[in-house]
Design a protein around this motif. Structure first.
Motif, PDB file in Angstrom:
ATOM      1  N   HIS A  88      34.819  -4.455  15.533  1.00  0.00           N
ATOM      2  CA  HIS A  88      35.305  -5.557  16.363  1.00  0.00           C
ATOM      3  C   HIS A  88      34.627  -6.865  15.980  1.00  0.00           C
ATOM      4  CE1 HIS A  88      37.316  -7.104  19.980  1.00  0.00           C
ATOM      5  NE2 HIS A  88      36.260  -7.887  20.103  1.00  0.00           N
ATOM      6  N   ALA A  89      33.313  -6.794  15.744  1.00  0.00           N
ATOM      7  CA  ALA A  89      32.568  -7.996  15.382  1.00  0.00           C
ATOM      8  C   ALA A  89      33.015  -8.549  14.035  1.00  0.00           C
ATOM      9  CB  ALA A  89      31.069  -7.685  15.358  1.00  0.00           C
ATOM     10  N   ALA A  90      33.413  -7.679  13.138  1.00  0.00           N
ATOM     11  CA  ALA A  90      33.824  -8.116  11.801  1.00  0.00           C
ATOM     12  C   ALA A  90      35.170  -8.822  11.811  1.00  0.00           C
ATOM     13  CB  ALA A  90      33.886  -6.914  10.861  1.00  0.00           C
ATOM     14  N   GLY A  91      35.883  -8.744  12.928  1.00  0.00           N
ATOM     15  CA  GLY A  91      37.210  -9.343  12.998  1.00  0.00           C
ATOM     16  C   GLY A  91      37.219 -10.849  13.071  1.00  0.00           C
ATOM     17  N   SER A  92      36.082 -11.472  13.405  1.00  0.00           N
ATOM     18  CA  SER A  92      35.998 -12.937  13.503  1.00  0.00           C
ATOM     19  C   SER A  92      34.963 -13.445  12.520  1.00  0.00           C
ATOM     20  CB  SER A  92      35.605 -13.363  14.923  1.00  0.00           C
ATOM     21  OG  SER A  92      36.636 -13.078  15.837  1.00  0.00           O
ATOM     22  N   ALA A  93      35.410 -14.230  11.568  1.00  0.00           N
ATOM     23  CA  ALA A  93      34.491 -14.745  10.558  1.00  0.00           C
ATOM     24  C   ALA A  93      33.542 -15.780  11.154  1.00  0.00           C
ATOM     25  CB  ALA A  93      35.279 -15.352   9.402  1.00  0.00           C
ATOM     26  N   GLU A  94      34.030 -16.578  12.083  1.00  0.00           N
ATOM     27  CA  GLU A  94      33.220 -17.644  12.666  1.00  0.00           C
ATOM     28  C   GLU A  94      32.688 -17.238  14.029  1.00  0.00           C
ATOM     29  OE1 GLU A  94      32.412 -20.470  11.227  1.00  0.00           O
ATOM     30  OE2 GLU A  94      33.548 -19.979   9.419  1.00  0.00           O
ATOM     31  N   GLY A  95      31.404 -17.538  14.246  1.00  0.00           N
ATOM     32  CA  GLY A  95      30.794 -17.199  15.517  1.00  0.00           C
ATOM     33  C   GLY A  95      31.462 -17.851  16.703  1.00  0.00           C
ATOM     34  N   ALA A  96      31.859 -19.098  16.534  1.00  0.00           N
ATOM     35  CA  ALA A  96      32.504 -19.821  17.634  1.00  0.00           C
ATOM     36  C   ALA A  96      33.797 -19.129  18.054  1.00  0.00           C
ATOM     37  CB  ALA A  96      32.781 -21.262  17.223  1.00  0.00           C
ATOM     38  N   ALA A  97      34.556 -18.654  17.074  1.00  0.00           N
ATOM     39  CA  ALA A  97      35.802 -17.952  17.378  1.00  0.00           C
ATOM     40  C   ALA A  97      35.523 -16.632  18.085  1.00  0.00           C
ATOM     41  CB  ALA A  97      36.586 -17.701  16.095  1.00  0.00           C
ATOM     42  N   PHE A  98      34.428 -15.991  17.713  1.00  0.00           N
ATOM     43  CA  PHE A  98      34.065 -14.718  18.334  1.00  0.00           C
ATOM     44  C   PHE A  98      33.662 -14.936  19.794  1.00  0.00           C
ATOM     45  CE2 PHE A  98      31.194 -10.793  18.283  1.00  0.00           C
ATOM     46  CZ  PHE A  98      32.261  -9.950  18.536  1.00  0.00           C
ATOM     47  N   ALA A  99      32.928 -16.009  20.056  1.00  0.00           N
ATOM     48  CA  ALA A  99      32.554 -16.332  21.435  1.00  0.00           C
ATOM     49  C   ALA A  99      33.804 -16.603  22.266  1.00  0.00           C
ATOM     50  CB  ALA A  99      31.626 -17.543  21.463  1.00  0.00           C
ATOM     51  N   GLU A 100      34.784 -17.278  21.682  1.00  0.00           N
ATOM     52  CA  GLU A 100      36.041 -17.545  22.387  1.00  0.00           C
ATOM     53  C   GLU A 100      36.814 -16.257  22.633  1.00  0.00           C
ATOM     54  OE1 GLU A 100      38.089 -20.405  20.011  1.00  0.00           O
ATOM     55  OE2 GLU A 100      36.648 -22.026  20.443  1.00  0.00           O
ATOM     56  N   ASP A 101      36.749 -15.329  21.692  1.00  0.00           N
ATOM     57  CA  ASP A 101      37.406 -14.029  21.854  1.00  0.00           C
ATOM     58  C   ASP A 101      36.797 -13.268  23.024  1.00  0.00           C
ATOM     59  OD1 ASP A 101      39.011 -11.631  20.878  1.00  0.00           O
ATOM     60  OD2 ASP A 101      36.980 -10.847  20.684  1.00  0.00           O
ATOM     61  N   PHE A 102      35.472 -13.302  23.128  1.00  0.00           N
ATOM     62  CA  PHE A 102      34.825 -12.649  24.259  1.00  0.00           C
ATOM     63  C   PHE A 102      35.274 -13.269  25.577  1.00  0.00           C
ATOM     64  CE2 PHE A 102      31.325 -12.887  27.367  1.00  0.00           C
ATOM     65  CZ  PHE A 102      31.316 -11.552  27.759  1.00  0.00           C
ATOM     66  N   ALA A 103      35.294 -14.594  25.626  1.00  0.00           N
ATOM     67  CA  ALA A 103      35.702 -15.285  26.853  1.00  0.00           C
ATOM     68  C   ALA A 103      37.133 -14.913  27.232  1.00  0.00           C
ATOM     69  CB  ALA A 103      35.564 -16.795  26.680  1.00  0.00           C
ATOM     70  N   ALA A 104      38.028 -14.877  26.262  1.00  0.00           N
ATOM     71  CA  ALA A 104      39.415 -14.525  26.545  1.00  0.00           C
ATOM     72  C   ALA A 104      39.536 -13.080  27.015  1.00  0.00           C
ATOM     73  CB  ALA A 104      40.271 -14.741  25.294  1.00  0.00           C
ATOM     74  N   THR A 105      38.719 -12.204  26.426  1.00  0.00           N
ATOM     75  CA  THR A 105      38.765 -10.781  26.791  1.00  0.00           C
ATOM     76  C   THR A 105      38.342 -10.566  28.233  1.00  0.00           C
ATOM     77  OG1 THR A 105      38.346 -10.063  24.511  1.00  0.00           O
ATOM     78  CG2 THR A 105      37.826  -8.495  26.264  1.00  0.00           C
ATOM     79  N   TRP A 106      37.180 -11.112  28.610  1.00  0.00           N
ATOM     80  CA  TRP A 106      36.711 -10.829  29.966  1.00  0.00           C
ATOM     81  C   TRP A 106      37.575 -11.529  31.019  1.00  0.00           C
ATOM     82  CZ3 TRP A 106      35.305 -14.078  33.827  1.00  0.00           C
ATOM     83  CH2 TRP A 106      34.786 -15.339  33.526  1.00  0.00           C
ATOM     84  N   ARG A 107      38.090 -12.706  30.689  1.00  0.00           N
ATOM     85  CA  ARG A 107      38.939 -13.408  31.659  1.00  0.00           C
ATOM     86  C   ARG A 107      40.255 -12.658  31.900  1.00  0.00           C
ATOM     87  NH1 ARG A 107      37.397 -19.137  29.002  1.00  0.00           N
ATOM     88  NH2 ARG A 107      35.574 -19.603  30.296  1.00  0.00           N
ATOM     89  N   ARG A 108      40.809 -12.107  30.838  1.00  0.00           N
ATOM     90  CA  ARG A 108      42.023 -11.301  31.000  1.00  0.00           C
ATOM     91  C   ARG A 108      41.743 -10.090  31.878  1.00  0.00           C
ATOM     92  NH1 ARG A 108      44.473  -7.048  26.850  1.00  0.00           N
ATOM     93  NH2 ARG A 108      46.470  -6.617  27.872  1.00  0.00           N
ATOM     94  N   VAL A 109      40.648  -9.400  31.595  1.00  0.00           N
ATOM     95  CA  VAL A 109      40.291  -8.214  32.379  1.00  0.00           C
ATOM     96  C   VAL A 109      40.034  -8.586  33.834  1.00  0.00           C
ATOM     97  CG1 VAL A 109      38.493  -6.462  32.688  1.00  0.00           C
ATOM     98  CG2 VAL A 109      39.470  -6.876  30.412  1.00  0.00           C
TER      99      VAL A 109
END
Length: 227
Positions: free
Chosen positions: A95-116
């Motif tokens: 899962h971590a390897a799916g985002s090359a940029e850290g900023a994009a990964f942080a945004e992915d986490f935010a989108a994930t928990w907000r959806r849940v």
């Protein structure tokens, strides 16, 4: 804890973790954590994965009744076996390897928990779910286990980054109550430890010295082993 209290703790703790992850440098994303072999990026990947089990659980038919509590969820069986742990490690790293940029990964986490969070808040009090391990649980009890993941691994991430813990009072109290049981949770205050320190001690992240062990014994404190 009640349905609304658990969801509030989840929302607040995820928000605090998301705020902490925003703006990390690429060097910080690659720092090692105490959760070997995970880096900061990998560990956040694990947190994303364990939160993201929920949408599929909510899409599936609800069990007729809950059979397992949050405490019983942590019983030592195949879910904590070396084979399962190996899969857990690989899922997080993938899962971590799916985002090359850290900023994009942080945004992915935010989108994930907000959806849940949004999906869970649309569910009625008393909603049941079935976990990937086959446990029939109240949604609130399963979300409480996700609060544990976000709070405790938040401590791991804060320590890896050399930052003060951002543990929220709501999550700290929720995890303490789970570890000790509601009737004994107040005993933790007699130790005069901060909530982050208590959780580090109770989860084996920080060893007890002789005096601390004696104080814990004197107070009759027994905490739940998380796997």
């Amino acid at each position: 804890m009640g349905h609304d209290q658990v969801l509030e703790a989840f929302q607040l703790e995820c928000g605090a973790l998301g705020d902490a992850m925003a703006g990390l440098s690429e060097a910080e994303w690659n720092l090692p954590t105490r959760c070997t072999p995970w880096s900061v990026r990998d560990l956040l990947g694990h947190v994303c994965v364990v939160i993201d089990w929920l949408p599929a659980m909510l899409d599936a038919p609800a069990p007729g009744e809950a059979e397992i509590s949050a405490v019983e969820y942590y019983r030592p069986d195949d879910r904590f076996s070396p084979q399962t742990n190996g899969k857990r490690i690989a899922l997080a790293q993938d899962h971590a390897a799916g985002s090359a940029e850290g900023a994009a990964f942080a945004e992915d986490f935010a989108a994930t928990w907000r959806r849940v969070d949004r999906l869970c808040r649309a569910q009625p009090d008393g909603r049941t779910v079935r976990t990937r391990h086959g446990d029939a649980m109240l949604l609130s009890e399963f979300v409480l286990t996700r609060v544990v993941e976000v709070a405790v691994h938040g401590l791991d991430l804060a320590d890896a980054l050399g930052r003060e813990a951002w543990l929220t009072p709501a999550a700290g109290d929720a995890v303490t109550e789970l570890l000790l049981g509601r009737e004994h949770a107040a005993a933790a205050d007699e130790l005069e430890w901060s909530r982050p320190r208590f959780l580090r001690k109770a989860t084996g992240r920080e060893p007890l010295n002789e005096a601390e062990a004696a104080q814990v014994e004197q107070l009759g404190i027994r905490w739940l082993a998380l796997g």
